[in-house]
Write a protein that holds these residues in place. Structure first.
Motif, PDB file in Angstrom:
ATOM      1  N   CYS A 119       0.820  -1.222   0.000  1.00 25.26           N
ATOM      2  CA  CYS A 119       0.000   0.000   0.000  1.00 25.26           C
ATOM      3  C   CYS A 119       0.853   1.270   0.000  1.00 25.26           C
ATOM      4  CB  CYS A 119      -0.927   0.013   1.211  1.00 25.26           C
ATOM      5  SG  CYS A 119      -2.309  -1.146   1.101  1.00 25.26           S
ATOM      6  N   ILE A 120       2.099   1.166   0.453  1.00 26.58           N
ATOM      7  CA  ILE A 120       2.983   2.332   0.443  1.00 26.58           C
ATOM      8  C   ILE A 120       3.178   2.834  -0.985  1.00 26.58           C
ATOM      9  CG2 ILE A 120       5.324   3.155   0.947  1.00 26.58           C
ATOM     10  CD1 ILE A 120       5.439   1.086   3.207  1.00 26.58           C
ATOM     11  N   VAL A 121       3.351   1.899  -1.916  1.00 31.60           N
ATOM     12  CA  VAL A 121       3.543   2.270  -3.320  1.00 31.60           C
ATOM     13  C   VAL A 121       2.288   2.921  -3.876  1.00 31.60           C
ATOM     14  CG1 VAL A 121       4.009   1.388  -5.643  1.00 31.60           C
ATOM     15  CG2 VAL A 121       5.235   0.433  -3.674  1.00 31.60           C
ATOM     16  N   HIS A 122       1.127   2.342  -3.605  1.00 31.81           N
ATOM     17  CA  HIS A 122      -0.128   2.896  -4.120  1.00 31.81           C
ATOM     18  C   HIS A 122      -0.392   4.288  -3.543  1.00 31.81           C
ATOM     19  CE1 HIS A 122      -1.350  -0.761  -6.179  1.00 31.81           C
ATOM     20  NE2 HIS A 122      -1.029  -1.451  -5.102  1.00 31.81           N
ATOM     21  N   THR A 123      -0.079   4.463  -2.265  1.00 29.95           N
ATOM     22  CA  THR A 123      -0.249   5.773  -1.644  1.00 29.95           C
ATOM     23  C   THR A 123       0.646   6.808  -2.316  1.00 29.95           C
ATOM     24  OG1 THR A 123      -0.790   4.765   0.494  1.00 29.95           O
ATOM     25  CG2 THR A 123      -0.110   7.074   0.514  1.00 29.95           C
ATOM     26  N   SER A 124       1.880   6.430  -2.632  1.00 28.73           N
ATOM     27  CA  SER A 124       2.822   7.348  -3.286  1.00 28.73           C
ATOM     28  C   SER A 124       2.330   7.736  -4.678  1.00 28.73           C
ATOM     29  CB  SER A 124       4.208   6.701  -3.385  1.00 28.73           C
ATOM     30  OG  SER A 124       4.728   6.415  -2.101  1.00 28.73           O
ATOM     31  N   VAL A 125       1.808   6.761  -5.412  1.00 30.04           N
ATOM     32  CA  VAL A 125       1.285   7.040  -6.753  1.00 30.04           C
ATOM     33  C   VAL A 125       0.155   8.052  -6.676  1.00 30.04           C
ATOM     34  CG1 VAL A 125       0.030   6.057  -8.712  1.00 30.04           C
ATOM     35  CG2 VAL A 125       1.965   4.821  -7.733  1.00 30.04           C
ATOM     36  N   VAL A 126      -0.757   7.840  -5.734  1.00 28.21           N
ATOM     37  CA  VAL A 126      -1.886   8.754  -5.586  1.00 28.21           C
ATOM     38  C   VAL A 126      -1.422  10.115  -5.084  1.00 28.21           C
ATOM     39  CG1 VAL A 126      -4.056   9.171  -4.363  1.00 28.21           C
ATOM     40  CG2 VAL A 126      -3.532   6.883  -5.215  1.00 28.21           C
ATOM     41  N   ALA A 127      -0.511  10.127  -4.109  1.00 28.93           N
ATOM     42  CA  ALA A 127      -0.058  11.389  -3.509  1.00 28.93           C
ATOM     43  C   ALA A 127       0.548  12.313  -4.547  1.00 28.93           C
ATOM     44  CB  ALA A 127       0.944  11.101  -2.387  1.00 28.93           C
TER      45      ALA A 127
ATOM     46  N   PHE B 291      -8.836   2.362  -6.101  1.00 25.16           N
ATOM     47  CA  PHE B 291      -9.577   2.530  -4.856  1.00 25.16           C
ATOM     48  C   PHE B 291      -8.997   3.681  -4.038  1.00 25.16           C
ATOM     49  CE2 PHE B 291     -10.306   1.567  -0.358  1.00 25.16           C
ATOM     50  CZ  PHE B 291     -11.687   1.481  -0.351  1.00 25.16           C
ATOM     51  N   PHE B 292      -7.673   3.732  -3.939  1.00 25.56           N
ATOM     52  CA  PHE B 292      -7.035   4.826  -3.215  1.00 25.56           C
ATOM     53  C   PHE B 292      -7.349   6.171  -3.868  1.00 25.56           C
ATOM     54  CE2 PHE B 292      -3.453   3.263  -0.258  1.00 25.56           C
ATOM     55  CZ  PHE B 292      -4.245   2.226   0.180  1.00 25.56           C
ATOM     56  N   LEU B 293      -7.335   6.198  -5.199  1.00 25.84           N
ATOM     57  CA  LEU B 293      -7.624   7.438  -5.916  1.00 25.84           C
ATOM     58  C   LEU B 293      -9.066   7.860  -5.697  1.00 25.84           C
ATOM     59  CD1 LEU B 293      -6.577   9.618  -7.828  1.00 25.84           C
ATOM     60  CD2 LEU B 293      -7.227   8.163  -9.753  1.00 25.84           C
ATOM     61  N   ALA B 294      -9.956   6.874  -5.555  1.00 28.49           N
ATOM     62  CA  ALA B 294     -11.365   7.179  -5.322  1.00 28.49           C
ATOM     63  C   ALA B 294     -11.617   7.647  -3.894  1.00 28.49           C
ATOM     64  CB  ALA B 294     -12.225   5.950  -5.618  1.00 28.49           C
TER      65      ALA B 294
ATOM     66  N   TYR C  12      -2.663  21.554   4.931  1.00 33.24           N
ATOM     67  CA  TYR C  12      -1.350  21.071   4.539  1.00 33.24           C
ATOM     68  C   TYR C  12      -1.322  20.809   3.038  1.00 33.24           C
ATOM     69  CZ  TYR C  12      -0.811  20.167   9.545  1.00 33.24           C
ATOM     70  OH  TYR C  12      -0.743  20.299  10.906  1.00 33.24           O
ATOM     71  N   PRO C  13      -0.110  20.783   2.417  1.00 35.60           N
ATOM     72  CA  PRO C  13      -0.021  20.432   0.999  1.00 35.60           C
ATOM     73  C   PRO C  13      -0.744  19.115   0.726  1.00 35.60           C
ATOM     74  CG  PRO C  13       2.093  21.218   1.777  1.00 35.60           C
ATOM     75  CD  PRO C  13       1.210  21.118   2.988  1.00 35.60           C
ATOM     76  N   ASP C  14      -1.359  19.029  -0.459  1.00 38.56           N
ATOM     77  CA  ASP C  14      -2.195  17.874  -0.775  1.00 38.56           C
ATOM     78  C   ASP C  14      -1.441  16.552  -0.627  1.00 38.56           C
ATOM     79  OD1 ASP C  14      -4.292  19.572  -1.337  1.00 38.56           O
ATOM     80  OD2 ASP C  14      -3.779  19.729  -3.463  1.00 38.56           O
ATOM     81  N   TRP C  15      -0.178  16.523  -1.108  1.00 37.15           N
ATOM     82  CA  TRP C  15       0.542  15.248  -1.067  1.00 37.15           C
ATOM     83  C   TRP C  15       0.845  14.820   0.359  1.00 37.15           C
ATOM     84  CZ3 TRP C  15       5.492  14.671   0.913  1.00 37.15           C
ATOM     85  CH2 TRP C  15       6.224  15.845   1.143  1.00 37.15           C
ATOM     86  N   ILE C  16       1.049  15.790   1.247  1.00 35.45           N
ATOM     87  CA  ILE C  16       1.282  15.449   2.654  1.00 35.45           C
ATOM     88  C   ILE C  16       0.006  14.871   3.269  1.00 35.45           C
ATOM     89  CG2 ILE C  16       1.730  16.407   4.947  1.00 35.45           C
ATOM     90  CD1 ILE C  16       3.703  18.310   3.709  1.00 35.45           C
ATOM     91  N   GLN C  17      -1.134  15.492   2.942  1.00 36.92           N
ATOM     92  CA  GLN C  17      -2.400  14.988   3.457  1.00 36.92           C
ATOM     93  C   GLN C  17      -2.680  13.573   2.947  1.00 36.92           C
ATOM     94  OE1 GLN C  17      -5.851  17.631   3.883  1.00 36.92           O
ATOM     95  NE2 GLN C  17      -4.654  19.230   2.868  1.00 36.92           N
TER      96      GLN C  17
END
Length: 205
Positions: free
Chosen positions: A49-57, A128-131, A142-147
């Motif tokens: 999930c770390i990878v998927h979170t990074s892609v979305v962030a 799913f993460f993007l949704a 805070y900046p979007d990617w941090i959130q």
């Protein structure tokens, strides 16, 4: 921001306890081979999930940086996707099968890698993460990617603790789950209600 994280944590908990491929795999491995094997699978799933979170962030931050209207498009698309998932669950079988995983004889390390591979090779996780994650981003905070990373961290922590609990209790719960006629259907409809509820909340201003 704290209220958003708490709301997101609650939504994540409801999703984590409702039956899906990941937690059912953790459950079946724990029943078949022991709790530590389910924990190994869960750890691998959450690592992916770390990878998927990074892609979305980073993708989310770049896309909406100069195109704020896309945020609303993402919200609508996310709600539609969640409703689609709810529809798929309505049409699916509510039963939980245990026998298929009993032949597995992998080491803890191999099962950990299986969990990572299952997660990384599933594009639906990124979708799913993007949704879900952008819906809890607060403007002018805070900046979007941090959130996104904060939300992703909450998702991973809540899911990991839930999966670990499933693994630890699987031995005692297995006989009940196998014999109960109402458990699987009840959990199926819980997941449907959660998806629909989140989709509706996204669409309400």
């Amino acid at each position: 921001m704290i209220e958003s994280l708490v709301s997101f944590a609650f939504a994540t908990l409801l999703l984590a306890i409702s039956p899906g491929p990941d937690n059912i795999f953790v459950l079946t491995q724990s029943v078949a081979r022991g709790s530590k094997y389910g924990i190994a699978i869960a750890s691998g799933l959450i690592t992916g999930c770390i990878v998927h979170t990074s892609v979305v962030a980073f993708g989310f931050a770049i896309v909406i940086r100069d195109n704020e209207w896309l945020l609303y498009a993402i919200k609508i698309a996310g709600a539609i996707y969640l409703l689609y998932l709810a529809y798929k669950i309505v049409k699916s079988d509510a039963s939980i099968e245990f026998g298929a995983e009993k032949a597995s004889n992998k080491s803890l390390w191999k099962l950990y890698k299986v969990g990572i591979t299952m997660n990384l090779l599933n594009p639906k996780v990124t979708l799913f993460f993007l949704a879900l994650l952008p819906q809890f981003v607060i403007a002018n905070s805070y900046p979007d990617w941090i959130q996104i990373y904060m939300l992703g961290g909450v998702f991973m922590l809540v899911s990991l603790m839930t999966f670990y609990t499933i693994a630890l209790l699987a031995g005692k719960a297995a006989s009940f789950i196998k014999s109960s006629r109402w458990f699987a259907p009840a959990m199926k409809w819980t997941q449907i209600i959660v998806f629909i509820g989140i989709a509706v909340a996204i669409l309400i201003p």
